[in-house]
Design a protein around this motif. Sequence first.
Motif, mmCIF file in Angstrom:
data_model
loop_
_atom_site.group_PDB
_atom_site.id
_atom_site.type_symbol
_atom_site.label_atom_id
_atom_site.label_comp_id
_atom_site.label_asym_id
_atom_site.label_seq_id
_atom_site.Cartn_x
_atom_site.Cartn_y
_atom_site.Cartn_z
ATOM 1 N N HIS A 73 0.837 -1.210 0.000
ATOM 2 C CA HIS A 73 0.000 0.000 0.000
ATOM 3 C C HIS A 73 0.864 1.249 0.000
ATOM 4 O O HIS A 73 0.525 2.252 -0.645
ATOM 5 C CB HIS A 73 -0.932 -0.012 1.224
ATOM 6 C CG HIS A 73 -1.980 -1.076 1.174
ATOM 7 N ND1 HIS A 73 -3.070 -1.017 0.350
ATOM 8 C CD2 HIS A 73 -2.090 -2.257 1.855
ATOM 9 C CE1 HIS A 73 -3.825 -2.087 0.519
ATOM 10 N NE2 HIS A 73 -3.249 -2.870 1.436
ATOM 11 N N ALA A 74 1.975 1.206 0.739
ATOM 12 C CA ALA A 74 2.881 2.354 0.779
ATOM 13 C C ALA A 74 3.540 2.578 -0.570
ATOM 14 O O ALA A 74 3.718 3.716 -1.022
ATOM 15 C CB ALA A 74 3.920 2.180 1.864
ATOM 16 N N LEU A 75 3.897 1.486 -1.236
ATOM 17 C CA LEU A 75 4.514 1.623 -2.557
ATOM 18 C C LEU A 75 3.538 2.165 -3.581
ATOM 19 O O LEU A 75 3.910 2.893 -4.499
ATOM 20 C CB LEU A 75 5.054 0.263 -3.017
ATOM 21 C CG LEU A 75 6.288 -0.253 -2.250
ATOM 22 C CD1 LEU A 75 6.638 -1.667 -2.678
ATOM 23 C CD2 LEU A 75 7.475 0.696 -2.460
ATOM 24 N N ALA A 76 2.241 1.798 -3.430
ATOM 25 C CA ALA A 76 1.238 2.361 -4.342
ATOM 26 C C ALA A 76 1.101 3.859 -4.119
ATOM 27 O O ALA A 76 0.828 4.622 -5.046
ATOM 28 C CB ALA A 76 -0.103 1.657 -4.126
ATOM 29 N N LEU A 77 1.336 4.271 -2.864
ATOM 30 C CA LEU A 77 1.221 5.699 -2.540
ATOM 31 C C LEU A 77 2.504 6.436 -2.874
ATOM 32 O O LEU A 77 2.473 7.553 -3.417
ATOM 33 C CB LEU A 77 0.883 5.827 -1.047
ATOM 34 C CG LEU A 77 0.383 7.190 -0.563
ATOM 35 C CD1 LEU A 77 -0.918 7.564 -1.256
ATOM 36 C CD2 LEU A 77 0.161 7.146 0.951
ATOM 37 N N ASP A 84 13.424 11.896 -0.053
ATOM 38 C CA ASP A 84 13.536 11.784 -1.506
ATOM 39 C C ASP A 84 12.403 10.975 -2.129
ATOM 40 O O ASP A 84 12.202 11.045 -3.351
ATOM 41 C CB ASP A 84 14.878 11.123 -1.884
ATOM 42 C CG ASP A 84 16.073 11.994 -1.506
ATOM 43 O OD1 ASP A 84 15.885 13.231 -1.452
ATOM 44 O OD2 ASP A 84 17.153 11.430 -1.258
ATOM 45 N N CYS A 85 11.683 10.252 -1.318
ATOM 46 C CA CYS A 85 10.705 9.334 -1.906
ATOM 47 C C CYS A 85 9.298 9.475 -1.345
ATOM 48 O O CYS A 85 8.391 8.742 -1.743
ATOM 49 C CB CYS A 85 11.176 7.897 -1.764
ATOM 50 S SG CYS A 85 11.365 7.364 -0.048
ATOM 51 N N ALA A 86 9.082 10.371 -0.374
ATOM 52 C CA ALA A 86 7.749 10.508 0.231
ATOM 53 C C ALA A 86 7.373 11.988 0.311
ATOM 54 O O ALA A 86 8.150 12.868 -0.087
ATOM 55 C CB ALA A 86 7.713 9.872 1.619
ATOM 56 N N ALA A 87 6.211 12.227 0.812
ATOM 57 C CA ALA A 87 5.712 13.608 0.921
ATOM 58 C C ALA A 87 6.591 14.397 1.888
ATOM 59 O O ALA A 87 7.084 13.871 2.901
ATOM 60 C CB ALA A 87 4.267 13.597 1.397
ATOM 61 N N LEU A 115 -0.104 5.175 7.647
ATOM 62 C CA LEU A 115 -0.806 6.241 6.936
ATOM 63 C C LEU A 115 -2.258 5.825 6.672
ATOM 64 O O LEU A 115 -2.508 4.805 6.019
ATOM 65 C CB LEU A 115 -0.116 6.569 5.607
ATOM 66 C CG LEU A 115 1.107 7.506 5.704
ATOM 67 C CD1 LEU A 115 2.312 6.739 6.245
ATOM 68 C CD2 LEU A 115 1.449 8.131 4.369
ATOM 69 N N VAL A 116 -3.165 6.604 7.237
ATOM 70 C CA VAL A 116 -4.604 6.316 7.142
ATOM 71 C C VAL A 116 -5.279 7.396 6.295
ATOM 72 O O VAL A 116 -5.147 8.594 6.583
ATOM 73 C CB VAL A 116 -5.256 6.263 8.538
ATOM 74 C CG1 VAL A 116 -6.755 5.964 8.416
ATOM 75 C CG2 VAL A 116 -4.555 5.236 9.404
ATOM 76 N N ASP A 117 -5.993 6.969 5.269
ATOM 77 C CA ASP A 117 -6.720 7.908 4.401
ATOM 78 C C ASP A 117 -7.962 8.423 5.148
ATOM 79 O O ASP A 117 -8.894 7.668 5.414
ATOM 80 C CB ASP A 117 -7.145 7.195 3.114
ATOM 81 C CG ASP A 117 -7.744 8.164 2.085
ATOM 82 O OD1 ASP A 117 -8.173 9.258 2.486
ATOM 83 O OD2 ASP A 117 -7.773 7.812 0.888
#
Length: 528
Positions: free
Chosen positions: A20-24, A36-39, A86-88
Amino acid sequence: MPYSVLIVDRSGTVRHANDHALALFPAAAPGLSLADCAAAWLADAHEQRAAADARGANTVVSGYVAGRSYEAHPTAQDDGDVVWWLVDDTDNRLAREALHIEQERTAFLAEASNALLSSLHLERCMDVTAQLAAEHLSAAAIVIAPGSGCRLPVVTCVRGQKPVRDQWEIDPQEVPGLAEALQGFPPVPSRWIDPVTAPEWLIPEDFGEVGSIVVTPLPGHGVPAGALVLLRRSGEPAFSEEEEVFARLFAARSGAAMSAARMYAEQSSVSKVLMRELLPPVLHQVAGVEFAGGYRPSKDRERIGGDFYDVHPAGAEGEPSFAVLGDVSGKGLEAAVLTGKIRNTLHALLPMAGDHQRMLELLNGALLDSHHTRFATLVLVSAVREGGAVRLRVTSAGHPPALIVRADGSVEESASRGTLVGAFPRAPATTVRETLAPGDFCVLFTDGFTEAKGGPLDEEMYGDERFQDALSRCAGMPGEAVVEHVQMLASQWVGSGQHDDMAVMVIAAPRSHHLSMVGGHTKGRFTA
Protein backbone atom coordinates in the motif's frame (compact mmCIF):
# COMPACT_ATOMS: atom_id res chain seq x y z
CA MET A 1 -1.91 -4.59 6.50
CA PRO A 2 -4.86 -2.60 5.08
CA TYR A 3 -2.89 0.63 5.53
CA SER A 4 0.24 2.12 3.99
CA VAL A 5 3.15 1.31 6.31
CA LEU A 6 6.65 2.78 6.19
CA ILE A 7 9.48 1.82 8.57
CA VAL A 8 12.10 4.56 8.82
CA ASP A 9 15.27 4.57 10.93
CA ARG A 10 16.71 7.45 12.96
CA SER A 11 18.64 8.86 10.01
CA GLY A 12 15.50 9.11 7.88
CA THR A 13 16.28 6.10 5.68
CA VAL A 14 13.43 3.90 4.57
CA ARG A 15 13.89 0.34 5.82
CA HIS A 16 10.58 -1.12 4.66
CA ALA A 17 7.46 -0.13 2.64
CA ASN A 18 4.48 -2.44 2.24
CA ASP A 19 2.50 -2.73 -0.98
CA HIS A 20 0.00 0.00 0.00
CA ALA A 21 2.88 2.35 0.78
CA LEU A 22 4.51 1.62 -2.56
CA ALA A 23 1.24 2.36 -4.34
CA LEU A 24 1.22 5.70 -2.54
CA PHE A 25 4.96 6.39 -2.82
CA PRO A 26 6.29 4.35 -5.76
CA ALA A 27 9.90 5.48 -5.12
CA ALA A 28 9.90 4.40 -1.48
CA ALA A 29 12.50 1.65 -1.84
CA PRO A 30 14.52 0.47 1.18
CA GLY A 31 17.77 2.38 1.55
CA LEU A 32 16.43 5.65 0.15
CA SER A 33 15.98 8.78 2.15
CA LEU A 34 12.39 9.42 3.21
CA ALA A 35 12.74 13.02 2.03
CA ASP A 36 13.54 11.78 -1.51
CA CYS A 37 10.70 9.33 -1.91
CA ALA A 38 7.75 10.51 0.23
CA ALA A 39 5.71 13.61 0.92
CA ALA A 40 7.65 16.51 2.41
CA TRP A 41 5.27 16.88 5.36
CA LEU A 42 5.92 13.27 6.38
CA ALA A 43 9.72 13.63 6.05
CA ASP A 44 9.63 16.84 8.12
CA ALA A 45 7.61 15.14 10.84
CA HIS A 46 10.09 12.25 11.02
CA GLU A 47 13.04 14.65 11.16
CA GLN A 48 11.45 16.63 14.00
CA ARG A 49 10.89 13.44 15.98
CA ALA A 50 14.54 12.48 15.56
CA ALA A 51 15.77 15.93 16.56
CA ALA A 52 13.61 15.91 19.68
CA ASP A 53 14.51 12.33 20.49
CA ALA A 54 10.76 11.70 20.76
CA ARG A 55 11.06 7.98 21.44
CA GLY A 56 7.68 6.61 22.32
CA ALA A 57 5.78 9.78 21.35
CA ASN A 58 2.78 9.11 19.16
CA THR A 59 2.02 12.56 17.78
CA VAL A 60 -0.23 12.21 14.74
CA VAL A 61 0.53 14.40 11.73
CA SER A 62 -1.52 14.92 8.59
CA GLY A 63 -1.14 16.13 5.06
CA TYR A 64 -2.10 15.56 1.44
CA VAL A 65 -0.84 12.98 -1.03
CA ALA A 66 -2.11 13.01 -4.61
CA GLY A 67 -5.00 15.24 -3.62
CA ARG A 68 -6.21 13.11 -0.72
CA SER A 69 -5.84 13.68 2.99
CA TYR A 70 -3.85 11.27 5.16
CA GLU A 71 -3.11 10.92 8.86
CA ALA A 72 0.33 9.50 9.74
CA HIS A 73 0.45 7.65 13.09
CA PRO A 74 4.00 6.95 14.41
CA THR A 75 4.98 3.97 16.52
CA ALA A 76 8.54 3.99 17.96
CA GLN A 77 10.47 0.71 18.06
CA ASP A 78 13.08 -0.31 20.62
CA ASP A 79 15.88 -0.07 18.07
CA GLY A 80 14.98 3.55 17.25
CA ASP A 81 13.08 2.85 14.07
CA VAL A 82 9.67 4.46 13.59
CA VAL A 83 6.72 2.72 11.98
CA TRP A 84 4.52 5.22 10.14
CA TRP A 85 0.92 4.12 9.56
CA LEU A 86 -0.81 6.24 6.94
CA VAL A 87 -4.60 6.32 7.14
CA ASP A 88 -6.72 7.91 4.40
CA ASP A 89 -9.09 10.29 6.23
CA THR A 90 -10.25 12.28 3.20
CA ASP A 91 -13.90 11.41 3.68
CA ASN A 92 -13.76 12.19 7.39
CA ARG A 93 -12.03 15.50 6.74
CA LEU A 94 -14.59 16.46 4.10
CA ALA A 95 -17.39 15.51 6.47
CA ARG A 96 -15.85 17.61 9.26
CA GLU A 97 -15.39 20.56 6.94
CA ALA A 98 -18.94 20.23 5.65
CA LEU A 99 -20.23 20.03 9.23
CA HIS A 100 -18.23 23.12 10.19
CA ILE A 101 -19.59 25.02 7.19
CA GLU A 102 -23.14 24.00 8.04
CA GLN A 103 -22.65 25.01 11.66
CA GLU A 104 -21.36 28.41 10.56
CA ARG A 105 -24.25 28.84 8.14
CA THR A 106 -26.80 27.79 10.73
CA ALA A 107 -25.32 30.25 13.22
CA PHE A 108 -25.39 32.96 10.55
CA LEU A 109 -29.03 32.27 9.67
CA ALA A 110 -29.95 32.36 13.37
CA GLU A 111 -28.11 35.66 13.77
CA ALA A 112 -29.78 37.01 10.63
CA SER A 113 -33.24 35.95 11.83
CA ASN A 114 -32.73 37.65 15.19
CA ALA A 115 -31.43 40.82 13.57
CA LEU A 116 -34.23 40.92 10.99
CA LEU A 117 -37.07 40.13 13.36
CA SER A 118 -35.88 42.59 16.01
CA SER A 119 -37.38 45.39 13.94
CA LEU A 120 -40.74 45.73 12.22
CA HIS A 121 -39.50 48.72 10.23
CA LEU A 122 -39.26 48.01 6.50
CA GLU A 123 -36.30 50.26 5.73
CA ARG A 124 -34.30 48.89 8.68
CA CYS A 125 -35.04 45.33 7.52
CA MET A 126 -33.69 46.25 4.08
CA ASP A 127 -30.59 47.77 5.69
CA VAL A 128 -29.93 44.65 7.77
CA THR A 129 -30.48 42.37 4.78
CA ALA A 130 -28.01 44.28 2.60
CA GLN A 131 -25.37 44.55 5.33
CA LEU A 132 -25.52 40.88 6.37
CA ALA A 133 -25.38 39.74 2.74
CA ALA A 134 -22.40 41.98 1.97
CA GLU A 135 -20.48 40.79 5.03
CA HIS A 136 -21.15 37.05 4.73
CA LEU A 137 -22.25 36.19 1.20
CA SER A 138 -20.68 38.57 -1.29
CA ALA A 139 -18.58 41.69 -1.80
CA ALA A 140 -21.66 43.87 -2.30
CA ALA A 141 -25.42 43.42 -1.94
CA ILE A 142 -28.37 45.33 -3.35
CA VAL A 143 -31.87 44.96 -1.87
CA ILE A 144 -34.63 46.14 -4.21
CA ALA A 145 -38.20 46.44 -2.96
CA PRO A 146 -41.33 46.70 -5.13
CA GLY A 147 -42.35 50.25 -5.91
CA SER A 148 -44.71 52.29 -8.00
CA GLY A 149 -43.88 52.33 -11.71
CA CYS A 150 -40.16 52.31 -12.43
CA ARG A 151 -39.24 54.01 -9.14
CA LEU A 152 -38.03 51.36 -6.71
CA PRO A 153 -36.74 51.65 -3.11
CA VAL A 154 -33.16 50.35 -2.98
CA VAL A 155 -30.53 49.70 -0.30
CA THR A 156 -26.93 49.13 -1.42
CA CYS A 157 -24.13 47.90 0.83
CA VAL A 158 -20.46 47.17 0.05
CA ARG A 159 -18.53 44.96 2.46
CA GLY A 160 -17.02 47.06 5.24
CA GLN A 161 -19.29 50.04 4.54
CA LYS A 162 -22.69 51.20 5.78
CA PRO A 163 -25.91 50.61 3.83
CA VAL A 164 -27.06 53.41 1.54
CA ARG A 165 -30.74 54.01 0.80
CA ASP A 166 -31.93 55.38 -2.50
CA GLN A 167 -34.76 55.46 -5.03
CA TRP A 168 -33.91 54.12 -8.49
CA GLU A 169 -35.80 54.71 -11.70
CA ILE A 170 -34.63 51.62 -13.55
CA ASP A 171 -35.71 48.96 -15.98
CA PRO A 172 -35.34 45.60 -14.16
CA GLN A 173 -35.33 43.83 -17.53
CA GLU A 174 -31.73 45.00 -18.00
CA VAL A 175 -30.56 42.40 -15.46
CA PRO A 176 -31.46 38.77 -16.29
CA GLY A 177 -33.83 37.39 -13.67
CA LEU A 178 -34.36 40.68 -11.79
CA ALA A 179 -37.81 41.47 -13.18
CA GLU A 180 -38.86 37.88 -12.51
CA ALA A 181 -37.43 37.96 -8.96
CA LEU A 182 -39.40 41.14 -8.18
CA GLN A 183 -42.52 39.23 -9.22
CA GLY A 184 -41.63 36.25 -7.01
CA PHE A 185 -40.55 33.82 -9.72
CA PRO A 186 -37.71 31.33 -9.00
CA PRO A 187 -34.17 32.64 -9.52
CA VAL A 188 -32.07 32.01 -12.60
CA PRO A 189 -28.68 30.29 -12.08
CA SER A 190 -25.79 32.74 -11.78
CA ARG A 191 -23.99 31.07 -14.68
CA TRP A 192 -26.74 32.44 -16.95
CA ILE A 193 -25.88 36.01 -15.99
CA ASP A 194 -22.95 37.54 -17.85
CA PRO A 195 -21.35 40.07 -15.45
CA VAL A 196 -20.02 42.05 -18.41
CA THR A 197 -23.58 43.03 -19.33
CA ALA A 198 -24.40 44.39 -15.85
CA PRO A 199 -25.79 47.96 -16.18
CA GLU A 200 -23.91 50.80 -14.51
CA TRP A 201 -26.73 51.50 -12.06
CA LEU A 202 -26.31 48.01 -10.57
CA ILE A 203 -22.59 48.40 -9.74
CA PRO A 204 -21.67 50.42 -6.62
CA GLU A 205 -19.31 53.33 -7.08
CA ASP A 206 -15.59 52.37 -7.03
CA PHE A 207 -16.56 48.68 -6.80
CA GLY A 208 -14.45 47.63 -9.76
CA GLU A 209 -15.09 44.97 -12.33
CA VAL A 210 -17.87 42.51 -11.51
CA GLY A 211 -16.91 38.85 -11.66
CA SER A 212 -20.17 37.07 -10.83
CA ILE A 213 -23.79 37.97 -10.00
CA VAL A 214 -26.58 36.21 -8.12
CA VAL A 215 -30.20 37.42 -8.34
CA THR A 216 -32.71 35.81 -6.00
CA PRO A 217 -36.26 36.76 -4.98
CA LEU A 218 -37.20 37.84 -1.48
CA PRO A 219 -40.37 35.80 -0.93
CA GLY A 220 -43.04 37.36 1.29
CA HIS A 221 -46.40 36.35 2.74
CA GLY A 222 -48.31 35.78 -0.49
CA VAL A 223 -46.82 38.90 -2.09
CA PRO A 224 -43.15 39.21 -3.20
CA ALA A 225 -41.10 41.33 -0.82
CA GLY A 226 -38.46 42.28 -3.42
CA ALA A 227 -35.20 40.96 -4.82
CA LEU A 228 -31.65 40.48 -3.54
CA VAL A 229 -28.67 40.99 -5.87
CA LEU A 230 -25.22 39.72 -4.80
CA LEU A 231 -22.01 40.86 -6.50
CA ARG A 232 -18.44 39.53 -6.38
CA ARG A 233 -15.46 41.24 -7.94
CA SER A 234 -13.46 39.87 -10.82
CA GLY A 235 -10.73 37.63 -9.40
CA GLU A 236 -12.87 36.43 -6.50
CA PRO A 237 -14.28 32.87 -6.61
CA ALA A 238 -17.53 32.71 -8.55
CA PHE A 239 -20.70 31.73 -6.70
CA SER A 240 -20.96 27.96 -6.36
CA GLU A 241 -24.23 26.11 -6.62
CA GLU A 242 -24.20 25.51 -2.84
CA GLU A 243 -23.65 29.21 -2.20
CA GLU A 244 -26.59 30.09 -4.42
CA VAL A 245 -28.81 27.67 -2.49
CA PHE A 246 -27.64 29.18 0.79
CA ALA A 247 -28.31 32.69 -0.55
CA ARG A 248 -31.88 31.63 -1.27
CA LEU A 249 -32.27 30.37 2.31
CA PHE A 250 -31.07 33.72 3.61
CA ALA A 251 -33.34 35.54 1.15
CA ALA A 252 -36.35 33.54 2.41
CA ARG A 253 -35.76 34.79 5.96
CA SER A 254 -35.15 38.34 4.81
CA GLY A 255 -38.24 38.33 2.62
CA ALA A 256 -40.40 37.06 5.47
CA ALA A 257 -39.09 39.80 7.77
CA MET A 258 -39.61 42.51 5.14
CA SER A 259 -43.09 41.23 4.41
CA ALA A 260 -43.94 41.24 8.13
CA ALA A 261 -42.59 44.79 8.43
CA ARG A 262 -44.69 45.92 5.46
CA MET A 263 -47.81 44.27 6.90
CA TYR A 264 -47.13 45.88 10.28
CA ALA A 265 -46.77 49.29 8.62
CA GLU A 266 -50.07 48.81 6.81
CA GLN A 267 -51.84 47.68 9.98
CA SER A 268 -50.30 50.55 11.92
CA SER A 269 -51.61 52.97 9.33
CA VAL A 270 -55.08 51.44 9.57
CA SER A 271 -54.93 51.59 13.37
CA LYS A 272 -53.96 55.26 13.27
CA VAL A 273 -56.92 56.04 11.01
CA LEU A 274 -59.23 54.07 13.28
CA MET A 275 -57.88 55.76 16.39
CA ARG A 276 -58.39 59.20 14.86
CA GLU A 277 -62.02 58.29 14.27
CA LEU A 278 -62.69 56.24 17.40
CA LEU A 279 -60.79 58.02 20.18
CA PRO A 280 -62.99 60.25 22.33
CA PRO A 281 -62.78 63.93 21.42
CA VAL A 282 -61.26 66.72 23.47
CA LEU A 283 -64.19 68.42 25.21
CA HIS A 284 -64.78 72.13 25.60
CA GLN A 285 -67.11 74.65 27.14
CA VAL A 286 -70.20 74.93 24.96
CA ALA A 287 -72.79 77.71 25.27
CA GLY A 288 -71.97 78.33 28.92
CA VAL A 289 -71.97 74.62 29.84
CA GLU A 290 -68.63 73.14 30.78
CA PHE A 291 -67.81 69.69 29.37
CA ALA A 292 -64.69 67.73 30.32
CA GLY A 293 -63.81 64.13 29.63
CA GLY A 294 -61.09 61.55 30.07
CA TYR A 295 -60.44 58.10 28.69
CA ARG A 296 -57.95 55.47 29.84
CA PRO A 297 -57.81 52.27 27.80
CA SER A 298 -57.38 48.84 29.29
CA LYS A 299 -53.73 47.94 29.94
CA ASP A 300 -53.88 44.77 27.85
CA ARG A 301 -54.72 46.23 24.42
CA GLU A 302 -54.53 49.19 22.03
CA ARG A 303 -55.52 52.80 22.65
CA ILE A 304 -59.00 52.10 21.30
CA GLY A 305 -61.63 50.01 23.03
CA GLY A 306 -65.30 49.80 23.99
CA ASP A 307 -65.74 52.92 26.16
CA PHE A 308 -66.59 56.21 24.49
CA TYR A 309 -68.14 59.64 24.92
CA ASP A 310 -69.22 62.44 22.59
CA VAL A 311 -70.60 65.97 22.82
CA HIS A 312 -72.61 67.55 20.02
CA PRO A 313 -73.06 71.32 20.41
CA ALA A 314 -76.49 72.84 20.00
CA GLY A 315 -77.46 73.80 16.48
CA ALA A 316 -78.89 77.16 17.51
CA GLU A 317 -78.77 79.48 20.51
CA GLY A 318 -81.05 78.36 23.31
CA GLU A 319 -81.17 74.74 22.16
CA PRO A 320 -79.59 72.02 24.30
CA SER A 321 -76.28 70.39 23.55
CA PHE A 322 -76.33 66.61 23.35
CA ALA A 323 -73.84 64.38 25.19
CA VAL A 324 -73.50 60.60 25.35
CA LEU A 325 -71.23 58.23 27.26
CA GLY A 326 -71.32 54.49 26.67
CA ASP A 327 -69.69 51.12 27.17
CA VAL A 328 -69.72 48.36 24.52
CA SER A 329 -69.46 44.78 25.77
CA GLY A 330 -66.21 42.97 25.14
CA LYS A 331 -62.76 44.21 24.31
CA GLY A 332 -60.45 44.84 21.42
CA LEU A 333 -60.89 46.07 17.89
CA GLU A 334 -64.31 44.49 17.34
CA ALA A 335 -65.72 46.39 20.31
CA ALA A 336 -64.05 49.55 19.02
CA VAL A 337 -65.66 49.11 15.59
CA LEU A 338 -69.10 48.75 17.18
CA THR A 339 -68.31 51.84 19.23
CA GLY A 340 -67.75 53.75 16.00
CA LYS A 341 -71.03 52.44 14.59
CA ILE A 342 -72.94 53.61 17.67
CA ARG A 343 -71.33 57.04 17.61
CA ASN A 344 -72.08 57.49 13.91
CA THR A 345 -75.66 56.30 14.34
CA LEU A 346 -76.28 58.71 17.21
CA HIS A 347 -74.77 61.51 15.18
CA ALA A 348 -77.24 60.74 12.39
CA LEU A 349 -80.09 60.76 14.92
CA LEU A 350 -79.23 64.20 16.33
CA PRO A 351 -82.37 65.79 14.79
CA MET A 352 -84.29 63.58 17.26
CA ALA A 353 -82.15 64.54 20.27
CA GLY A 354 -85.23 66.07 21.92
CA ASP A 355 -86.66 62.54 22.33
CA HIS A 356 -84.08 60.29 24.01
CA GLN A 357 -86.39 57.28 23.99
CA ARG A 358 -86.93 57.53 20.25
CA MET A 359 -83.16 57.73 19.69
CA LEU A 360 -82.59 54.61 21.81
CA GLU A 361 -85.28 52.63 19.97
CA LEU A 362 -83.82 53.50 16.57
CA LEU A 363 -80.27 52.75 17.76
CA ASN A 364 -81.42 49.44 19.23
CA GLY A 365 -83.02 48.45 15.94
CA ALA A 366 -79.90 49.39 13.99
CA LEU A 367 -77.70 47.27 16.24
CA LEU A 368 -80.03 44.27 16.04
CA ASP A 369 -80.15 44.53 12.24
CA SER A 370 -76.35 44.57 12.04
CA HIS A 371 -76.22 41.03 13.53
CA HIS A 372 -73.62 42.04 16.10
CA THR A 373 -73.32 39.70 19.07
CA ARG A 374 -72.37 42.59 21.33
CA PHE A 375 -74.51 45.07 23.21
CA ALA A 376 -73.92 48.45 24.80
CA THR A 377 -74.99 50.52 27.78
CA LEU A 378 -75.46 54.26 27.35
CA VAL A 379 -76.39 57.41 29.19
CA LEU A 380 -77.77 60.32 27.14
CA VAL A 381 -77.77 63.90 28.38
CA SER A 382 -79.23 67.07 26.89
CA ALA A 383 -77.82 70.19 28.55
CA VAL A 384 -78.78 73.86 28.13
CA ARG A 385 -77.77 76.98 30.03
CA GLU A 386 -80.65 78.94 31.57
CA GLY A 387 -79.49 81.94 33.52
CA GLY A 388 -76.83 80.80 35.94
CA ALA A 389 -78.09 77.21 36.05
CA VAL A 390 -77.79 74.30 33.65
CA ARG A 391 -80.88 72.22 32.86
CA LEU A 392 -80.32 68.55 32.11
CA ARG A 393 -82.39 65.73 30.68
CA VAL A 394 -80.74 62.42 31.59
CA THR A 395 -81.61 58.99 30.14
CA SER A 396 -79.80 55.84 31.20
CA ALA A 397 -79.92 52.69 29.05
CA GLY A 398 -78.59 49.94 31.31
CA HIS A 399 -75.70 52.16 32.37
CA PRO A 400 -74.48 53.09 35.88
CA PRO A 401 -76.55 56.07 37.04
CA ALA A 402 -75.26 59.58 36.47
CA LEU A 403 -74.03 61.25 39.66
CA ILE A 404 -74.95 64.84 40.57
CA VAL A 405 -72.34 66.49 42.81
CA ARG A 406 -73.55 69.65 44.52
CA ALA A 407 -71.38 72.60 45.46
CA ASP A 408 -71.60 71.56 49.14
CA GLY A 409 -70.11 68.12 48.39
CA SER A 410 -73.28 66.05 48.51
CA VAL A 411 -73.67 63.39 45.85
CA GLU A 412 -77.00 62.31 44.32
CA GLU A 413 -77.76 59.48 41.93
CA SER A 414 -79.89 60.25 38.91
CA ALA A 415 -83.16 58.30 38.98
CA SER A 416 -83.09 57.40 35.28
CA ARG A 417 -83.10 53.69 34.52
CA GLY A 418 -83.38 51.70 31.32
CA THR A 419 -82.51 48.61 29.27
CA LEU A 420 -79.23 48.14 27.46
CA VAL A 421 -79.28 48.47 23.65
CA GLY A 422 -78.50 45.86 21.01
CA ALA A 423 -79.73 42.83 22.98
CA PHE A 424 -83.56 42.88 23.13
CA PRO A 425 -86.28 43.83 20.65
CA ARG A 426 -87.07 46.95 22.67
CA ALA A 427 -84.98 49.24 24.84
CA PRO A 428 -87.30 51.13 27.22
CA ALA A 429 -85.78 53.84 29.43
CA THR A 430 -86.90 56.71 31.63
CA THR A 431 -85.79 60.30 31.22
CA VAL A 432 -85.37 62.52 34.29
CA ARG A 433 -84.69 66.21 34.60
CA GLU A 434 -81.92 67.63 36.74
CA THR A 435 -80.78 71.16 37.50
CA LEU A 436 -77.19 72.16 38.13
CA ALA A 437 -76.66 75.31 40.13
CA PRO A 438 -73.38 77.25 39.71
CA GLY A 439 -70.64 75.03 41.11
CA ASP A 440 -72.63 71.80 40.66
CA PHE A 441 -71.58 69.13 38.16
CA CYS A 442 -72.90 65.88 36.72
CA VAL A 443 -70.58 62.90 36.31
CA LEU A 444 -71.07 60.18 33.69
CA PHE A 445 -68.70 57.22 33.98
CA THR A 446 -68.16 53.61 32.97
CA ASP A 447 -67.83 50.70 35.38
CA GLY A 448 -64.09 50.54 34.69
CA PHE A 449 -63.72 52.93 37.64
CA THR A 450 -65.97 51.26 40.19
CA GLU A 451 -64.94 47.70 39.26
CA ALA A 452 -61.21 48.42 39.10
CA LYS A 453 -59.32 45.95 41.30
CA GLY A 454 -56.38 47.08 43.36
CA GLY A 455 -55.71 48.45 46.78
CA PRO A 456 -53.35 46.96 49.36
CA LEU A 457 -54.07 43.36 48.27
CA ASP A 458 -54.59 44.09 44.56
CA GLU A 459 -57.93 42.26 44.66
CA GLU A 460 -60.38 44.77 46.17
CA MET A 461 -62.78 46.64 43.87
CA TYR A 462 -62.77 50.42 44.06
CA GLY A 463 -66.55 50.39 44.49
CA ASP A 464 -69.37 52.92 44.24
CA GLU A 465 -68.98 54.27 47.75
CA ARG A 466 -65.27 55.04 47.39
CA PHE A 467 -65.91 56.61 43.98
CA GLN A 468 -68.68 58.87 45.32
CA ASP A 469 -66.50 59.91 48.25
CA ALA A 470 -63.77 60.92 45.81
CA LEU A 471 -66.26 63.00 43.82
CA SER A 472 -67.56 64.62 46.98
CA ARG A 473 -64.08 65.96 47.69
CA CYS A 474 -64.04 67.52 44.20
CA ALA A 475 -66.88 69.91 45.00
CA GLY A 476 -66.23 73.34 43.53
CA MET A 477 -63.52 72.14 41.15
CA PRO A 478 -63.63 72.87 37.40
CA GLY A 479 -64.67 69.94 35.23
CA GLU A 480 -61.17 69.25 33.90
CA ALA A 481 -59.78 69.13 37.44
CA VAL A 482 -62.46 66.63 38.47
CA VAL A 483 -61.57 64.36 35.53
CA GLU A 484 -57.87 64.52 36.29
CA HIS A 485 -58.48 63.84 39.98
CA VAL A 486 -60.59 60.70 39.51
CA GLN A 487 -58.19 59.37 36.87
CA MET A 488 -55.28 59.91 39.24
CA LEU A 489 -57.09 58.08 42.06
CA ALA A 490 -57.96 55.19 39.75
CA SER A 491 -54.36 54.94 38.56
CA GLN A 492 -53.10 54.84 42.14
CA TRP A 493 -55.68 52.21 43.05
CA VAL A 494 -54.90 49.72 40.25
CA GLY A 495 -51.13 50.41 40.27
CA SER A 496 -49.45 48.21 37.66
CA GLY A 497 -52.32 45.70 37.58
CA GLN A 498 -54.78 45.00 34.78
CA HIS A 499 -57.95 47.06 34.44
CA ASP A 500 -60.84 47.62 32.07
CA ASP A 501 -61.42 50.72 29.95
CA MET A 502 -62.22 53.83 31.99
CA ALA A 503 -64.21 56.72 30.57
CA VAL A 504 -65.56 59.70 32.49
CA MET A 505 -67.38 62.88 31.49
CA VAL A 506 -68.18 65.89 33.65
CA ILE A 507 -70.96 68.35 32.78
CA ALA A 508 -70.73 71.43 35.00
CA ALA A 509 -72.47 74.72 35.63
CA PRO A 510 -69.43 76.98 36.10
CA ARG A 511 -69.28 79.57 38.80
CA SER A 512 -69.50 83.13 37.52
CA HIS A 513 -65.90 83.99 38.47
CA HIS A 514 -64.72 80.83 36.72
CA LEU A 515 -66.53 81.85 33.56
CA SER A 516 -64.92 85.25 33.52
CA MET A 517 -61.54 83.71 34.14
CA VAL A 518 -61.94 81.19 31.33
CA GLY A 519 -63.31 83.68 28.87
CA GLY A 520 -63.41 80.98 26.23
CA HIS A 521 -59.68 81.17 25.69
CA THR A 522 -58.17 78.66 28.12
CA LYS A 523 -56.41 75.77 26.39
CA GLY A 524 -58.87 73.03 25.51
CA ARG A 525 -61.99 75.21 25.91
CA PHE A 526 -64.02 77.53 23.78
CA THR A 527 -67.21 79.55 24.23
CA ALA A 528 -69.97 79.16 21.70
